[in-house]
Design a protein around this motif. Structure first.
Motif, PDB file in Angstrom:
ATOM      1  N   LEU A  73       1.033  -0.851   0.098  1.00 34.62           N
ATOM      2  CA  LEU A  73       0.119  -0.207   0.380  1.00 34.62           C
ATOM      3  C   LEU A  73       0.642   1.683  -0.083  1.00 34.62           C
ATOM      4  N   GLY A  74       1.774   1.335   0.629  1.00 36.44           N
ATOM      5  CA  GLY A  74       2.783   2.507   0.892  1.00 36.44           C
ATOM      6  C   GLY A  74       2.715   2.933   1.568  1.00 36.44           C
ATOM      7  N   VAL A  75       2.249   2.258   2.719  1.00 36.98           N
ATOM      8  CA  VAL A  75       2.041   2.446   4.603  1.00 36.98           C
ATOM      9  C   VAL A  75       3.599   2.230   4.846  1.00 36.98           C
ATOM     10  N   CYS A  90     -12.051   7.662   0.435  1.00 34.15           N
ATOM     11  CA  CYS A  90     -10.176   7.297   0.044  1.00 34.15           C
ATOM     12  C   CYS A  90     -10.372   6.545   1.409  1.00 34.15           C
ATOM     13  N   VAL A  91     -10.324   6.887   2.979  1.00 35.02           N
ATOM     14  CA  VAL A  91     -10.045   6.530   3.758  1.00 35.02           C
ATOM     15  C   VAL A  91     -10.455   5.014   4.122  1.00 35.02           C
ATOM     16  N   SER A  92     -11.830   5.372   3.845  1.00 32.56           N
ATOM     17  CA  SER A  92     -12.529   3.613   3.304  1.00 32.56           C
ATOM     18  C   SER A  92     -11.314   2.621   3.427  1.00 32.56           C
ATOM     19  N   PHE A  93     -11.676   3.133   1.928  1.00 30.60           N
ATOM     20  CA  PHE A  93     -10.509   2.327   0.743  1.00 30.60           C
ATOM     21  C   PHE A  93      -9.606   1.750   1.583  1.00 30.60           C
ATOM     22  N   VAL A  94      -8.658   2.065   1.635  1.00 37.42           N
ATOM     23  CA  VAL A  94      -7.151   2.041   2.683  1.00 37.42           C
ATOM     24  C   VAL A  94      -7.406   1.148   3.634  1.00 37.42           C
ATOM     25  N   GLY A 108      -8.081   9.164  11.264  1.00 36.48           N
ATOM     26  CA  GLY A 108      -7.243  10.214  11.056  1.00 36.48           C
ATOM     27  C   GLY A 108      -5.560   9.919  10.633  1.00 36.48           C
ATOM     28  N   TYR A 109      -5.352   8.556  10.593  1.00 33.88           N
ATOM     29  CA  TYR A 109      -3.766   8.205  10.608  1.00 33.88           C
ATOM     30  C   TYR A 109      -3.900   8.246   8.895  1.00 33.88           C
ATOM     31  N   ILE A 110      -4.876   7.782   8.004  1.00 30.91           N
ATOM     32  CA  ILE A 110      -4.893   7.410   6.731  1.00 30.91           C
ATOM     33  C   ILE A 110      -4.840   8.599   6.088  1.00 30.91           C
ATOM     34  N   SER A 111      -5.995   9.202   6.609  1.00 34.14           N
ATOM     35  CA  SER A 111      -6.076  10.829   6.309  1.00 34.14           C
ATOM     36  C   SER A 111      -4.653  11.702   5.583  1.00 34.14           C
ATOM     37  N   ARG A 112      -4.476  11.813   7.424  1.00 36.92           N
ATOM     38  CA  ARG A 112      -2.462  12.834   7.335  1.00 36.92           C
ATOM     39  C   ARG A 112      -1.894  12.004   5.889  1.00 36.92           C
ATOM     40  N   LEU A 113      -1.703  10.818   5.899  1.00 37.03           N
ATOM     41  CA  LEU A 113      -0.960   9.747   5.238  1.00 37.03           C
ATOM     42  C   LEU A 113      -1.018  11.516   3.215  1.00 37.03           C
ATOM     43  N   LEU A 114      -2.758  10.889   2.999  1.00 27.71           N
ATOM     44  CA  LEU A 114      -3.137  11.276   1.565  1.00 27.71           C
ATOM     45  C   LEU A 114      -3.244  12.622   1.249  1.00 27.71           C
ATOM     46  N   ASP A 115      -3.287  13.787   2.909  1.00 20.95           N
ATOM     47  CA  ASP A 115      -2.572  14.688   2.875  1.00 20.95           C
ATOM     48  C   ASP A 115      -1.013  15.426   2.457  1.00 20.95           C
ATOM     49  N   GLN A 116      -0.406  13.918   2.803  1.00 12.11           N
ATOM     50  CA  GLN A 116       1.182  13.982   2.697  1.00 12.11           C
ATOM     51  C   GLN A 116       1.798  13.266   0.901  1.00 12.11           C
ATOM     52  N   TRP A 117      -0.004  13.327  -0.049  1.00 15.53           N
ATOM     53  CA  TRP A 117       0.515  13.105  -1.314  1.00 15.53           C
ATOM     54  C   TRP A 117       1.626  13.690  -2.101  1.00 15.53           C
ATOM     55  N   ASP A 118       2.547  13.986  -2.735  1.00 15.83           N
ATOM     56  CA  ASP A 118       3.338  14.460  -3.664  1.00 15.83           C
ATOM     57  C   ASP A 118       2.918  14.661  -4.987  1.00 15.83           C
ATOM     58  N   GLY A 119       1.819  13.570  -5.104  1.00 17.51           N
ATOM     59  CA  GLY A 119       1.075  13.519  -6.650  1.00 17.51           C
ATOM     60  C   GLY A 119       2.056  12.758  -7.459  1.00 17.51           C
ATOM     61  N   ILE A 158      -4.501   5.977  -5.110  1.00 15.83           N
ATOM     62  CA  ILE A 158      -5.964   6.035  -4.568  1.00 15.83           C
ATOM     63  C   ILE A 158      -6.367   7.583  -3.848  1.00 15.83           C
ATOM     64  N   ALA A 159      -4.671   8.203  -3.851  1.00 14.98           N
ATOM     65  CA  ALA A 159      -4.828   9.623  -3.662  1.00 14.98           C
ATOM     66  C   ALA A 159      -5.006  10.351  -4.711  1.00 14.98           C
ATOM     67  N   ALA A 160      -4.280   9.819  -5.942  1.00 13.09           N
ATOM     68  CA  ALA A 160      -4.627  10.281  -7.637  1.00 13.09           C
ATOM     69  C   ALA A 160      -6.561  10.669  -7.567  1.00 13.09           C
ATOM     70  N   VAL A 161      -6.686   9.169  -7.162  1.00 15.85           N
ATOM     71  CA  VAL A 161      -8.481   9.111  -7.644  1.00 15.85           C
ATOM     72  C   VAL A 161      -9.392  10.405  -7.198  1.00 15.85           C
ATOM     73  N   GLU A 162      -8.790  10.659  -5.873  1.00 20.95           N
ATOM     74  CA  GLU A 162      -9.304  11.423  -4.699  1.00 20.95           C
ATOM     75  C   GLU A 162      -8.999  12.463  -5.821  1.00 20.95           C
TER      76      GLU A 162
END
Length: 410
Positions: free
Chosen positions: A150-152, A225-229, A190-201, A211-215
């Motif tokens: 997943l990239g966690v 997205c959080v539910s998916f992860v 909350g943790y997954i949401s913060r990981l998505l916030d850190q996505w660099d594109g 998943i971040a790109a789809v969001e």
């Protein structure tokens, strides 16, 4: 009450080996079981019939209940799995987001990393005076692997394991603390949401980046997205733990099996398939009849819940020759239903197979002897009639001597 009662009542012997219960259910045919308010489908051909007809038999209540529609104004509403509880066309669209990351060829490319993780965990067992092969191996490896795919971040693997166990604690049993589950959900989401916030594109091989790109493209909301992860982490962790634990239990309790697999390592994959057939980590899921339907000569009225027993189908003597026995030469070994069938067939089946095979290969390579310290009939199993696997495997291990440095090829 029906023949299903021993499982619903969580009788230890039935949970450890439900074969007798399943035989009685198959003899009884499709029937209504009041203890779960559902029609039970236990014969192989009937199970396949239901799983292939997603239009008539909806997955909206796969875990036994239909969740209410999402309320954006309620931040405490339980997370709803996007794949598990959806039907076409939503299911098809959502699954396509991560399908490419879980193809057999993509999963095969992870084998060197999975093998390295397995070797690290098995080698650490040398240092333990008290070894439990669930606690010290089967429960540790899958969450590291799914986190990697997943990239966690690796440093948070232990937290993911704890969160996954808490979220799945109430499936197929009657316990669990709802307050604690809400706390865990808050921490996890909350943790997954913060990981998505850190996505660099950047979209790379990690599922999280996809998943971040789809969001970012507006195809999924942040909550989806959080539910998916969360769904992928839980699915890739708990069920694979049970699969690995069950495989080790079979390996340690079947006379002559270790020697047979050592003599012909190519049979390890067939062993994994037989382990999945006999000890499916998910024994069954629910469906919802969207119209009157006939299954096994019995009418199931529209609106009825249906409990589809993969574990029973996998032991149906009408579908499997020498069904009760583990056969390494079974020609249709991979045709079992441990991963379901049809549109909802398990997305991570290739990854689970890879992890199971690699763990057994590493154990065979590293160990001179594996002795389980409890008889098969004394092993404790998970208190669930849906999720299945031993929760403890105390063992005595004798390792092969390490190869002296001067004998290692340059």
């Amino acid at each position: 009450m029906s023949a299903l009662s021993p499982l619903v009542e969580l009788e230890p012997e039935a949970l450890r080996c439900p074969a007798g219960v399943y035989e009685r259910l198959r003899d009884e045919g499709v029937h209504y079981a009041p203890e779960i308010d559902a029609f039970v489908v236990a014969r192989h051909d009937d199970v396949v019939r239901v799983l292939r007809d997603g239009r008539t038999f909806s997955s909206r209540n796969t875990v036994g209940r239909i969740l209410p529609p999402a309320d954006p104004a309620n931040p405490k509403q339980p997370l709803s799995p996007l794949l598990l509880l959806s039907d076409a066309p939503e299911h098809t669209t959502r699954r396509s987001i991560v399908n490419r990351a879980f193809t057999p060829s993509k999963i095969a490319a992870w084998e060197p990393q999975v093998r390295q993780i397995a070797e690290e965990h098995v080698d650490r067992l040398r240092e333990l005076a008290d070894v439990d092969l669930v606690r010290d191996l089967a429960a540790l490896l899958p969450v590291r692997v799914i986190s990697m795919v997943l990239g966690v971040p690796l440093e948070d693997v232990a937290k993911f394991r704890e969160w996954s166990e808490e979220i799945t604690a109430s499936v197929g049993n009657h316990g669990g603390d709802p307050v604690r589950r809400e706390q865990v959900q808050d921490a996890f989401s909350g943790y997954i949401s913060r990981l998505l916030d850190q996505w660099d594109g950047t979209v790379d091989t990690s599922v999280l980046s996809q998943i971040a790109a789809v969001e970012r493209a507006g195809e999924l909301t942040r909550r989806q997205c959080v539910s998916f992860v969360v769904e992928l982490i839980v699915a890739g962790n708990i069920t694979t733990t049970h699969h690995i634990a069950s495989s080790i239990a079979l390996l340690g309790s079947t006379p002559g099996l270790v020697e047979q697999l050592r003599a012909d390592p190519a049979l390890v994959q067939n062993f994994i398939e037989e382990s999945l057939r006999l000890e499916a980590p998910i024994q069954g899921f629910y469906r919802l009849a969207m119209a009157d339907a006939e299954v096994g000569g019995v009418t199931i009225p529209e609106g009825s819940r249906v409990f589809v027993l993969y574990g029973s189908a996998n032991r149906d003597e009408q579908a499997w020759a020498e069904c009760p026995h583990l056969r390494l030469d079974r020609p249709n070994a991979a045709a079992h239903l441990a991963f379901g069938k049809g549109a909802h067939a398990c997305l991570g089946s290739s990854l689970a197979r890879l992890e199971g095979r690699v763990v057994i290969e590493v154990l065979l390579d590293r160990l001179a002897d594996l002795e389980l310290l409890a008889a098969p009939e004394d092993l404790p199993y998970l208190k669930s009639f849906v999720n299945h696997g031993p929760v403890s495997l105390p063992a005595r291990l004798r390792f092969r001597e390490p190869v002296p440095a001067h004998e290692v090829a340059p």
